[in-house]
Write a protein that holds these residues in place. Structure first.
Motif, PDB file in Angstrom:
ATOM      1  N   LEU A 111       0.901  -1.157  -0.386  1.00  0.00           N
ATOM      2  CA  LEU A 111       0.211  -0.171   0.129  1.00  0.00           C
ATOM      3  C   LEU A 111       1.467   0.850   0.543  1.00  0.00           C
ATOM      4  N   ILE A 112       2.329   1.185   1.184  1.00  0.00           N
ATOM      5  CA  ILE A 112       2.470   2.074   0.312  1.00  0.00           C
ATOM      6  C   ILE A 112       3.544   3.080  -0.366  1.00  0.00           C
ATOM      7  N   GLU A 113       3.764   1.368  -1.199  1.00  0.00           N
ATOM      8  CA  GLU A 113       4.398   1.360  -2.185  1.00  0.00           C
ATOM      9  C   GLU A 113       3.891   1.738  -3.621  1.00  0.00           C
ATOM     10  N   ILE A 114       2.732   1.559  -3.252  1.00  0.00           N
ATOM     11  CA  ILE A 114       1.133   2.770  -3.970  1.00  0.00           C
ATOM     12  C   ILE A 114       1.210   3.978  -4.193  1.00  0.00           C
ATOM     13  N   ASN A 115       1.105   4.503  -2.795  1.00  0.00           N
ATOM     14  CA  ASN A 115       0.839   5.714  -2.107  1.00  0.00           C
ATOM     15  C   ASN A 115       1.977   5.904  -1.346  1.00  0.00           C
ATOM     16  N   PRO A 116       3.061   6.542  -1.298  1.00  0.00           N
ATOM     17  CA  PRO A 116       3.321   7.195  -0.008  1.00  0.00           C
ATOM     18  C   PRO A 116       3.217   7.874   0.675  1.00  0.00           C
ATOM     19  N   LYS A 117       2.403   8.024   0.525  1.00  0.00           N
ATOM     20  CA  LYS A 117       1.684   9.903   1.532  1.00  0.00           C
ATOM     21  C   LYS A 117       0.483   9.018   2.186  1.00  0.00           C
ATOM     22  N   ASP A 118       0.196   7.170   1.910  1.00  0.00           N
ATOM     23  CA  ASP A 118      -1.273   6.680   2.634  1.00  0.00           C
ATOM     24  C   ASP A 118      -0.640   6.468   3.614  1.00  0.00           C
ATOM     25  N   GLU A 119      -1.504   7.592   5.007  1.00  0.00           N
ATOM     26  CA  GLU A 119      -1.195   7.429   5.956  1.00  0.00           C
ATOM     27  C   GLU A 119      -1.217   6.410   7.039  1.00  0.00           C
ATOM     28  N   ASP A 120      -3.109   6.101   6.501  1.00  0.00           N
ATOM     29  CA  ASP A 120      -3.803   4.718   6.833  1.00  0.00           C
ATOM     30  C   ASP A 120      -2.674   3.618   6.860  1.00  0.00           C
ATOM     31  N   ALA A 121      -1.982   3.461   5.479  1.00  0.00           N
ATOM     32  CA  ALA A 121      -1.247   2.368   5.435  1.00  0.00           C
ATOM     33  C   ALA A 121       0.589   2.198   6.603  1.00  0.00           C
ATOM     34  N   LYS A 122       0.800   3.345   6.418  1.00  0.00           N
ATOM     35  CA  LYS A 122       1.702   3.436   7.720  1.00  0.00           C
ATOM     36  C   LYS A 122       1.419   3.342   9.094  1.00  0.00           C
ATOM     37  N   ASN A 123      -0.200   2.984   8.899  1.00  0.00           N
ATOM     38  CA  ASN A 123      -0.407   2.966  10.323  1.00  0.00           C
ATOM     39  C   ASN A 123      -0.122   1.175  10.570  1.00  0.00           C
ATOM     40  N   ARG A 124      -0.597   0.350   9.350  1.00  0.00           N
ATOM     41  CA  ARG A 124      -1.265  -0.357   8.820  1.00  0.00           C
ATOM     42  C   ARG A 124       0.182  -1.702   9.362  1.00  0.00           C
ATOM     43  N   LEU A 125       1.240  -0.933   8.977  1.00  0.00           N
ATOM     44  CA  LEU A 125       2.912  -1.372   8.604  1.00  0.00           C
ATOM     45  C   LEU A 125       3.060  -1.505   9.864  1.00  0.00           C
ATOM     46  N   GLU A 126       3.195  -0.308  11.198  1.00  0.00           N
ATOM     47  CA  GLU A 126       3.805  -0.666  12.255  1.00  0.00           C
ATOM     48  C   GLU A 126       2.356  -0.875  13.600  1.00  0.00           C
ATOM     49  N   SER A 127       1.514  -1.444  12.896  1.00  0.00           N
ATOM     50  CA  SER A 127       0.881  -2.552  14.154  1.00  0.00           C
ATOM     51  C   SER A 127       0.809  -3.824  13.555  1.00  0.00           C
ATOM     52  N   ALA A 128       1.025  -4.171  12.777  1.00  0.00           N
ATOM     53  CA  ALA A 128       1.796  -5.488  12.075  1.00  0.00           C
ATOM     54  C   ALA A 128       2.886  -6.059  12.298  1.00  0.00           C
ATOM     55  N   GLN A 129       3.632  -4.433  12.917  1.00  0.00           N
ATOM     56  CA  GLN A 129       5.283  -5.161  12.802  1.00  0.00           C
ATOM     57  C   GLN A 129       4.676  -5.613  14.516  1.00  0.00           C
ATOM     58  N   LEU A 130       4.204  -3.836  15.191  1.00  0.00           N
ATOM     59  CA  LEU A 130       4.092  -4.025  16.788  1.00  0.00           C
ATOM     60  C   LEU A 130       3.432  -5.949  17.192  1.00  0.00           C
ATOM     61  N   GLY A 131       2.816  -5.929  15.897  1.00  0.00           N
ATOM     62  CA  GLY A 131       1.861  -7.558  16.267  1.00  0.00           C
ATOM     63  C   GLY A 131       2.502  -8.414  16.443  1.00  0.00           C
ATOM     64  N   LYS A 132       3.767  -8.500  15.335  1.00  0.00           N
ATOM     65  CA  LYS A 132       4.404  -9.970  15.126  1.00  0.00           C
ATOM     66  C   LYS A 132       5.429  -9.664  16.255  1.00  0.00           C
ATOM     67  N   ALA A 133       6.373  -8.492  16.889  1.00  0.00           N
ATOM     68  CA  ALA A 133       7.232  -8.309  18.297  1.00  0.00           C
ATOM     69  C   ALA A 133       6.633  -8.955  18.740  1.00  0.00           C
ATOM     70  N   GLU A 134       5.516  -9.073  19.458  1.00  0.00           N
ATOM     71  CA  GLU A 134       4.949  -9.087  20.238  1.00  0.00           C
ATOM     72  C   GLU A 134       4.289 -10.368  19.971  1.00  0.00           C
ATOM     73  N   SER A 135       4.271 -11.123  19.456  1.00  0.00           N
ATOM     74  CA  SER A 135       3.844 -12.498  19.695  1.00  0.00           C
ATOM     75  C   SER A 135       5.050 -13.113  19.219  1.00  0.00           C
ATOM     76  N   GLY A 136       6.209 -12.550  19.254  1.00  0.00           N
ATOM     77  CA  GLY A 136       7.680 -13.408  20.254  1.00  0.00           C
ATOM     78  C   GLY A 136       8.047 -14.401  18.724  1.00  0.00           C
ATOM     79  N   LYS A 137       6.964 -14.074  17.459  1.00  0.00           N
ATOM     80  CA  LYS A 137       7.790 -14.365  16.655  1.00  0.00           C
ATOM     81  C   LYS A 137       8.697 -13.756  15.589  1.00  0.00           C
ATOM     82  N   PRO A 138       9.720 -14.966  15.255  1.00  0.00           N
ATOM     83  CA  PRO A 138      10.697 -14.647  14.317  1.00  0.00           C
ATOM     84  C   PRO A 138       9.929 -13.306  12.995  1.00  0.00           C
TER      85      PRO A 138
END
Length: 632
Positions: free
Chosen positions: A605-632
């Motif tokens: 989504l960010i690649e399609i539209n680098p200014k897409d704030e919703d896409a940036k928030n989604r990336l952060e939440s996905a990265q945070l979820g992965k970190a919290e899950s403890g998965k590599p």
């Protein structure tokens, strides 16, 4: 003693001896009679004067034969008075006659001598009168002929002059008047046929050309008249007579122009395709620039739409300002699936004939299909100004008003269209939609159903009713009824059917799935059916992105993120840059705890539209979820 004088008319006169040897005139027949000479000593007392005769005074006075110095004057027979008449013999039959006889009693021939002849017996006044009457009649006849000739010449001149000036009614009147005086006048007949061909007035050509054919010598001139008569029958839709006269023209002179195109168009009108193809192709090869020839070939080649379009384009090249030809081109382009080209042709047709309601209506319809409601409304209003009582015009205007949010005005216009349309259900159907838009939902649905009863086998009408009732009336249960009816009317489709045939039938299944899921508890109650119809839709049109979105949402709302993710992944393969699909993939992946897939979707989504704030928030939440899950 009185002297008796006998007249040939039967009168007998008694005259005195003083008239002996003189002349008197019979008062009955006016013939001049000679009084026999009688010696005075034998005459006795003079007879009283009579009113039955009058004495004729000779210019040379006749003297008494007994007086001194008197001269004997010869009679008509050359003999002197008093000399015995010579015997009379008929020169024709030789029969003897009496002195004084004018006609032979044996054979009836005229005799040379005797009394006055037949002409001499006719009074001079009568002869002069007859001669005068004959002379008057002769002069009158000659004068009449001269006047008639001058009048005819004037009428023909007036006809030609008015024709050359473009005053066709006056020219027609002059030639018609010429025919009153001379019904067989070739010049007048030619003038009328020429007027009929120019105006055009095909009835006039059909009326006058047959007489002109009969008066024209054999050859090219007569062939041209026959050709023109064939065209008149073609324009009036009489195809058998068109073919007859075209064949006659060709037989008269094979070099006469345009016969092939006229006969070919007649065969086309009579649905005799093989003959039409042969003759129209021949006409085109001969250089015909009549666009009807190429349009005819386009119609005959509709099974091969590319060929049909080629012929239609050629026709438009010959008639770039002919709205009728451009309309035909637009139709062929639409059949070829090229709606922009069809719209362009319609816009050219509008320029060619701005007052054509037919062009304006079709252009308004094209604009409505292209989601250009404002442009459609302009065209529909222009069509209404040109043709206010046309049901198609009122229908399209009502539809344009609807699409522009003018529901009350649309309702009024569509009610008028429904009254004018007769058995056409489409105005009533649109009126139902207008009623729904104005909040009269039960009345609107009722109007839709009445319209559909008139065309109860029309799948597209049932689908549109389902869409309106679902999206605008917010009545999903009624929408389900309409949409299931549409699916039952669909033809059976197999694997061999091409994609373009199958694709339209995906629409009904998408709408049905949404209608089934709309009521409270409807998704859970109809979960299996919703999944089934969406899967069918996917098979009918694998390229339609919204099917994958709807199926993914369906599984997500049922709490099945893994199934949702599988459906959405299929959609991303079809449309990898569809941002709605990528967001749904992110949502399903987060619920399925597939953080890597969620991170990948956000990055795209960010690649399609680098200014897409919703896409940036989604990336952060996905990265945070992965970190919290403890998965590599």
């Amino acid at each position: 003693m009185a002297i008796e004088v006998h007249c040939d008319c039967g009168n007998i006169y008694s005259v005195g001896p003083e008239l002996s040897g003189k002349k008197i005139k019979c008062k009955s027949c006016k013939v001049v009679l000679k009084v026999p000479i009688v010696p005075l000593e034998a005459s006795g007392e003079p007879a009283p004067p009579s009113e039955e005769y009058e004495v004729v005074k000779d210019s040379k006075a006749m003297k008494d034969p007994g007086s001194k110095g008197a001269k004997e004057s010869p009679g008509k027979d050359g003999k002197k008075d008093g000399e015995p008449a010579a015997p009379v013999v008929c020169t024709t039959c030789g029969a003897p006659g009496k002195p004084g006889d004018a006609v032979c009693l044996a054979c009836g021939a005229e005799l040379g001598g005797g009394g006055p002849g037949l002409i001499e017996k006719i009074p001079k006044q009568v002869i002069f009168g007859v001669i005068g009457v004959v002379a008057l009649l002769l002069v009158s006849f000659v004068s009449w002929k001269i006047v008639k000739s001058v009048k005819l010449s004037g009428q023909l001149t007036a006809g030609h002059t008015n024709f050359d000036s473009g005053k066709y009614p006056a020219a027609k009147s002059a030639f018609e008047q010429a025919l009153v005086g001379d019904p067989d006048n070739v010049e007048a007949l030619e003038g009328l046929v020429q007027i009929g061909m120019t105006q055009p007035d095909w009835g006039l050509v059909k009326k006058r050309a047959p007489a002109l054919v009969a008066k024209t010598p054999a050859g090219n001139g007569r062939a041209v008249v026959k050709r023109n008569l064939a065209r008149a029958f073609l324009e009036s839709g009489d195809f058998p007579n068109t073919i007859k006269w075209a064949k006659d023209a060709r037989a008269e002179d094979s070099s006469v122009e345009a016969v092939d195109e006229i006969q070919g168009l007649a065969h086309l009108g009579a649905n005799e395709k093989d003959a039409a193809v042969e003759l129209l192709t021949k006409a085109d090869s001969s250089g015909s620039r009549n666009p009807k020839v190429q349009l005819g070939l386009a119609k005959l080649n509709e099974s091969n739409i590319k060929d049909a379009r080629r012929w239609a384009v050629k026709a438009a090249g010959f008639a770039a300002k002919d709205a009728t030809v451009l309309l035909a081109l637009a139709r062929v382009c639409e059949m070829d699936g090229d709606k922009p080209a069809a719209t362009s042709a319609l816009e050219q047709a509008r320029e060619a004939d701005p007052k054509s309601a037919a062009v304006r209506v079709k252009l308004a319809t094209a604009y409505l299909e292209q989601k250009r409601p404002k442009d459609a409304l302009v065209e529909a209003k222009e069509a209404k100004a040109s043709k206010p009582d046309d049901p198609e015009v009122s229908k399209v205007l009502g539809q344009a008003l609807l699409e522009n949010g003018e529901s009350a005005a649309a309702k009024e216009e569509l009610a008028r269209a429904e009254k004018l349309a007769g058995d056409d259900p489409s105005p009533g159907f649109l009126l139902g939609r207008a009623l729904i838009k104005t909040g009269e939902i039960p009345q609107g649905i009722d109007r839709l159903e009445k319209a559909m009863k008139k065309r109860d086998k029309d799948v597209s009408l049932w689908l549109e009713a389902g869409r309106i009732v679902l999206n605008e009336a917010k009545k999903p249960e009624k929408a389900v009824v309409f949409l299931e009816s549409a699916l039952r009317l669909e033809p059976r489709l197999g694997e061999s059917d091409p994609p373009e045939v199958k694709k339209p039938f995906a629409e009904g299944r998408i709408l049905l799935a949404r209608a089934l899921a709309a009521p409270d508890g409807g998704r859970e109650k109809s979960a299996a059916k919703i999944q089934s119809v969406l899967t069918e839709a996917m098979a009918l049109d694998p390229t339609r992105e919204e099917i994958y979105i709807d199926l993914g949402n369906h599984y997500l709302l049922l709490g099945k993120p893994a199934e949702a993710l599988a459906a959405l992944d299929q959609g991303v393969q079809v449309a990898p840059r569809n941002t709605t699909l990528l967001r749904e993939v992110h949502t399903a992946a987060m619920r399925a705890k597939d953080f890597d897939k969620a991170i990948d979707a956000a990055k795209k989504l960010i690649e399609i539209n680098p200014k897409d704030e919703d896409a940036k928030n989604r990336l952060e939440s996905a990265q945070l979820g992965k970190a919290e899950s403890g998965k590599p």
